[in-house]
Design a protein around this motif. Structure first.
Motif, PDB file in Angstrom:
ATOM      1  N   UNK A 282       3.655  14.047  -2.050  1.00  0.00           N
ATOM      2  CA  UNK A 282       4.908  14.384  -1.766  1.00  0.00           C
ATOM      3  C   UNK A 282       5.803  13.573  -1.158  1.00  0.00           C
ATOM      4  N   UNK A 283       5.194  13.050   0.100  1.00  0.00           N
ATOM      5  CA  UNK A 283       5.750  11.910   0.893  1.00  0.00           C
ATOM      6  C   UNK A 283       6.138  10.619   0.075  1.00  0.00           C
ATOM      7  N   UNK A 284       5.168  10.450  -0.816  1.00  0.00           N
ATOM      8  CA  UNK A 284       5.363   8.958  -1.654  1.00  0.00           C
ATOM      9  C   UNK A 284       6.635   9.221  -2.589  1.00  0.00           C
ATOM     10  N   UNK A 285       6.610  10.491  -3.145  1.00  0.00           N
ATOM     11  CA  UNK A 285       7.635  10.703  -4.198  1.00  0.00           C
ATOM     12  C   UNK A 285       9.111  10.809  -3.144  1.00  0.00           C
ATOM     13  N   UNK A 286       9.028  11.294  -2.017  1.00  0.00           N
ATOM     14  CA  UNK A 286      10.360  11.261  -1.103  1.00  0.00           C
ATOM     15  C   UNK A 286      10.812   9.938  -0.693  1.00  0.00           C
ATOM     16  N   UNK A 287       9.628   9.097  -0.442  1.00  0.00           N
ATOM     17  CA  UNK A 287      10.177   7.689  -0.085  1.00  0.00           C
ATOM     18  C   UNK A 287      10.773   6.823  -1.257  1.00  0.00           C
TER      19      UNK A 287
ATOM     20  N   UNK B  56       2.867  -2.422   0.412  1.00  0.00           N
ATOM     21  CA  UNK B  56       3.666  -2.358   1.270  1.00  0.00           C
ATOM     22  C   UNK B  56       4.070  -1.010   1.861  1.00  0.00           C
ATOM     23  N   UNK B  57       4.560  -0.249   0.839  1.00  0.00           N
ATOM     24  CA  UNK B  57       5.134   1.028   0.829  1.00  0.00           C
ATOM     25  C   UNK B  57       4.110   2.167   1.275  1.00  0.00           C
ATOM     26  N   UNK B  58       2.942   1.658   0.979  1.00  0.00           N
ATOM     27  CA  UNK B  58       1.661   2.840   1.477  1.00  0.00           C
ATOM     28  C   UNK B  58       1.349   2.481   2.752  1.00  0.00           C
ATOM     29  N   UNK B  59       1.589   1.370   3.500  1.00  0.00           N
ATOM     30  CA  UNK B  59       1.490   1.067   5.045  1.00  0.00           C
ATOM     31  C   UNK B  59       2.492   1.375   5.821  1.00  0.00           C
ATOM     32  N   UNK B  60       3.969   1.714   5.159  1.00  0.00           N
ATOM     33  CA  UNK B  60       5.150   1.712   5.839  1.00  0.00           C
ATOM     34  C   UNK B  60       5.059   2.517   7.103  1.00  0.00           C
TER      35      UNK B  60
ATOM     36  N   UNK C  94      -3.708   4.587  -3.754  1.00  0.00           N
ATOM     37  CA  UNK C  94      -3.682   5.162  -5.190  1.00  0.00           C
ATOM     38  C   UNK C  94      -2.444   6.187  -5.078  1.00  0.00           C
ATOM     39  N   UNK C  95      -2.317   7.140  -4.156  1.00  0.00           N
ATOM     40  CA  UNK C  95      -1.239   7.898  -4.504  1.00  0.00           C
ATOM     41  C   UNK C  95       0.234   7.462  -4.531  1.00  0.00           C
ATOM     42  N   UNK C  96       0.551   6.017  -4.055  1.00  0.00           N
ATOM     43  CA  UNK C  96       1.733   5.591  -3.836  1.00  0.00           C
ATOM     44  C   UNK C  96       1.714   5.133  -5.501  1.00  0.00           C
ATOM     45  N   UNK C  97       0.868   4.561  -6.048  1.00  0.00           N
ATOM     46  CA  UNK C  97       0.771   3.906  -7.479  1.00  0.00           C
ATOM     47  C   UNK C  97       0.793   5.162  -8.392  1.00  0.00           C
ATOM     48  N   UNK C  98       0.616   6.322  -8.174  1.00  0.00           N
ATOM     49  CA  UNK C  98       0.610   7.285  -9.066  1.00  0.00           C
ATOM     50  C   UNK C  98       1.783   8.329  -8.871  1.00  0.00           C
ATOM     51  N   UNK C  99       2.521   8.127  -7.918  1.00  0.00           N
ATOM     52  CA  UNK C  99       3.662   9.134  -7.685  1.00  0.00           C
ATOM     53  C   UNK C  99       4.519   9.376  -8.391  1.00  0.00           C
TER      54      UNK C  99
ATOM     55  N   UNK D 183       3.689   9.794 -11.758  1.00  0.00           N
ATOM     56  CA  UNK D 183       3.424  10.424 -12.752  1.00  0.00           C
ATOM     57  C   UNK D 183       3.635  11.987 -12.569  1.00  0.00           C
ATOM     58  N   UNK D 184       4.025  12.666 -13.778  1.00  0.00           N
ATOM     59  CA  UNK D 184       4.477  13.938 -13.694  1.00  0.00           C
ATOM     60  C   UNK D 184       3.489  14.936 -13.167  1.00  0.00           C
ATOM     61  N   UNK D 185       2.193  14.418 -13.812  1.00  0.00           N
ATOM     62  CA  UNK D 185       1.199  15.499 -13.367  1.00  0.00           C
ATOM     63  C   UNK D 185       0.798  15.392 -11.758  1.00  0.00           C
ATOM     64  N   UNK D 186       0.961  14.441 -11.095  1.00  0.00           N
ATOM     65  CA  UNK D 186       0.812  14.284  -9.849  1.00  0.00           C
ATOM     66  C   UNK D 186       2.091  14.947  -8.989  1.00  0.00           C
ATOM     67  N   UNK D 187       3.290  14.796  -9.649  1.00  0.00           N
ATOM     68  CA  UNK D 187       4.326  15.350  -8.871  1.00  0.00           C
ATOM     69  C   UNK D 187       4.161  16.912  -9.222  1.00  0.00           C
ATOM     70  N   UNK D 188       3.678  17.517 -10.047  1.00  0.00           N
ATOM     71  CA  UNK D 188       3.522  18.937 -10.427  1.00  0.00           C
ATOM     72  C   UNK D 188       2.577  19.367  -9.437  1.00  0.00           C
ATOM     73  N   UNK D 189       1.280  18.601  -9.397  1.00  0.00           N
ATOM     74  CA  UNK D 189       0.352  18.885  -8.461  1.00  0.00           C
ATOM     75  C   UNK D 189       0.698  19.215  -6.876  1.00  0.00           C
ATOM     76  N   UNK D 190       1.784  18.357  -6.573  1.00  0.00           N
ATOM     77  CA  UNK D 190       2.115  18.410  -5.167  1.00  0.00           C
ATOM     78  C   UNK D 190       3.105  19.554  -5.141  1.00  0.00           C
TER      79      UNK D 190
END
Length: 528
Positions: A523-528, A409-413, A435-440, A442-449
């Motif tokens: 980035x957007x997923x983390x902000x949400x 639901x978040x991914x299509x919001x 996938x990104x929403x599920x991994x948001x 994860x510190x590796x994903x955050x560092x990548x963004x």
């Protein structure tokens, strides 16, 4: 169902049970008379409401039940018929016991009275030594009065505490926690169908009650006993529920008084707060589903609550759904209309969770699609999206399913392609965004963004970040991006050059553009 910030110092000691015949016989002043139980020994745990000294042969007409009658029997001596009738009249009046002082009229226990008392099941006690009835009466009456005074004092203390909470606008759970604090036992509120709306008390004790709730609910209309005390909830000629003290350890009369005070407070809370029994059902479902989603409480520990809330859980298939901007009342009406069992509750950020419980032989995916299609039709909103996780057959898997549905639901919001999605959206339908929403987290994903977007993650780069987001979301369509941002093509080119310069990438290169796009989604997923 949730805990509160109220400081909790342990339960208040409940009122001691009323004196029983056995306890009266153990009092020092009674023991001085050398009491002997000559009949009705199996009934010594009867409560004594009062002590009455009477020599009248027809004393039964003066009693109202629960009295221990003290007599010397002077008017009964020599008349066996009168002796037998005397015992029968006490039995009819539901006296607690009869105490006969030997010596004045009877040197020994009269057989006629003893046999009659045994047949009636009336405890009969004789005192072998002279004992001033006045002193004995004073001793027992003073103890009974102290208990009654304590009961009234506790009742007023509870009423004052609950009224203060209601005046302060406290939620229902705070009131129930206060009631459980004073009663020292689990407290359960149900609707007329005996479905649990709210509980309070020590968590393990509450779980023990809910674990056996189906049996308890079947007996809910029966007589009280073993500390199970009920009070009806309702007003203006309408009953809408009941509150139950589960396993109250004190005097039944005192417990009933506390239950009545609690019921008064809950009715007042409902009237002043505009709440309804239905809204309490919503709160119950919300607490349960919120706990399931959070994972703070193990799913197995929540199973008794789910069962007590009326959700079928044995040999079922569970379908977790999340509806964006859904209306609880509308979704519940939809469940009733389709004859589906389930719970509905609002979650955070405008999401509404629906947990369907279906029979194992039903097609879960087809029924979920039917539910979503009818919802679209009834709401008149063609863009209504129902996010779903794969059906679960194990209760322990339900929390993960609810979280997955929430992720979808978040991914299509804020997706621009909502109308292109099916009525029931699953993880496979949201592709990379899902996938990104599920991994948001994860510190590796955050560092990548952070690393990929470093040049734009500042106040000065906000406008450029918005242009980049639109440019990538439109498939790098420059004309469409310029149109959406109301700028000319040359102005857009200058902004894209600034973006590439700050990020050090070439957006015409597919791999570099894809990398930036993934970072932006993260980035957007983390902000949400």
């Amino acid at each position: 169902m949730t805990t509160t910030t109220r400081e909790y110092w342990g339960p208040v000691e409940p009122l001691e049970p009323a004196l029983s015949v056995r306890q009266v016989l153990a009092l020092e002043r009674v023991l001085a008379g050398e009491p002997e139980v000559v009949a009705g020994a199996a009934q010594l745990d009867r409560p004594v409401r009062w002590v009455h000294v009477a020599e009248a042969a027809d004393v039964g007409v003066m009693l109202s039940g629960g009295e221990m009658v003290l007599t010397t029997g002077v008017l009964l001596a020599g008349d066996e018929n009168a002796q037998a009738e005397y015992i029968r009249s006490l039995h009819r009046a539901e006296a607690a016991a009869v105490v006969l002082g030997l010596g004045r009229a009877f040197p020994a226990p009269p057989d006629t009275m003893r046999r009659a008392a045994e047949r009636c099941g009336l405890p009969m006690v004789v005192l072998h030594r002279p004992s001033p009835f006045a002193e004995l009466t004073e001793e027992v009456q003073s103890r009974l009065v102290r208990r009654k005074f304590a009961a009234v004092s506790l009742s007023e203390a509870v009423r004052t505490a609950l009224t203060g909470l209601i005046t302060a606008g406290a939620p229902l759970q705070h009131l129930l926690d206060e009631i459980a604090h004073h009663t020292g036992c689990p407290v359960v509120v149900t609707n007329l169908a005996h479905r649990v709306l709210a509980t309070a008390g020590e968590r393990s004790a509450v779980d023990d009650v809910l674990r056996d709730w189906e049996r308890i609910a079947r007996q809910a209309g029966g007589s009280e006993g073993d500390g199970w005390i009920r009070a009806e909830l309702g007003g203006r000629g309408e009953r809408w529920g009941q509150i139950m003290l589960c396993g109250y350890r004190g005097d039944t009369a005192g417990g009933r008084l506390l239950a009545d005070r609690a019921a008064e407070a809950l009715v007042l809370h409902r009237m002043l707060g505009g709440a309804t029994a239905h809204s309490w059902e919503e709160q119950s479902a919300q607490g349960l589903l919120t706990d399931l989603v959070s994972g703070v409480v193990a799913a197995r520990q929540l199973l008794p609550r789910a069962r007590a809330a009326g959700l079928p859980v044995n040999r079922r298939t569970f379908v977790p759904l999340v509806v964006r901007d859904g209306d609880c009342a509308q979704l519940e009406r939809m469940l009733r209309l389709l004859g589906m069992a389930g719970l509905v509750a609002e979650l955070a950020d405008g999401a509404t969770a629906v947990l369907l419980s279906l029979a194992r032989d039903q097609d879960a995916e087809a029924l979920a699609a039917h539910f979503a299609a009818r919802l679209r039709t009834e709401s008149g909103e063609s863009g209504t999206v129902v996010a779903a996780a794969a059906p679960r057959t194990a209760w322990d898997d339900v929390p993960a399913g609810l979280r997955e549905a929430q992720h979808v639901a978040d991914a299509v919001a804020d997706s621009s392609a909502v109308l292109d999605l099916p009525a029931v959206v699953r993880l496979r339908d949201v592709h990379l965004r899902g996938l990104i929403r599920l991994l948001r987290d994860d510190p590796h994903v955050q560092a990548f963004a952070e690393r990929e977007l470093d040049g734009l993650l500042c106040t000065a780069g906000e406008d450029l970040l918005a242009v980049l987001r639109t440019y990538l979301a439109t498939g790098r369509n420059k004309s469409r991006t310029a149109q959406l941002h109301h700028v000319s093509r040359p102005a857009l080119y200058r902004r894209l050059e600034a973006i590439q310069g700050r990020l050090g990438v070439d957006l015409d290169d597919f791999e570099q553009a894809a990398s930036v796009h993934i970072a932006l989604l993260a980035h957007d997923a983390q902000q949400a």
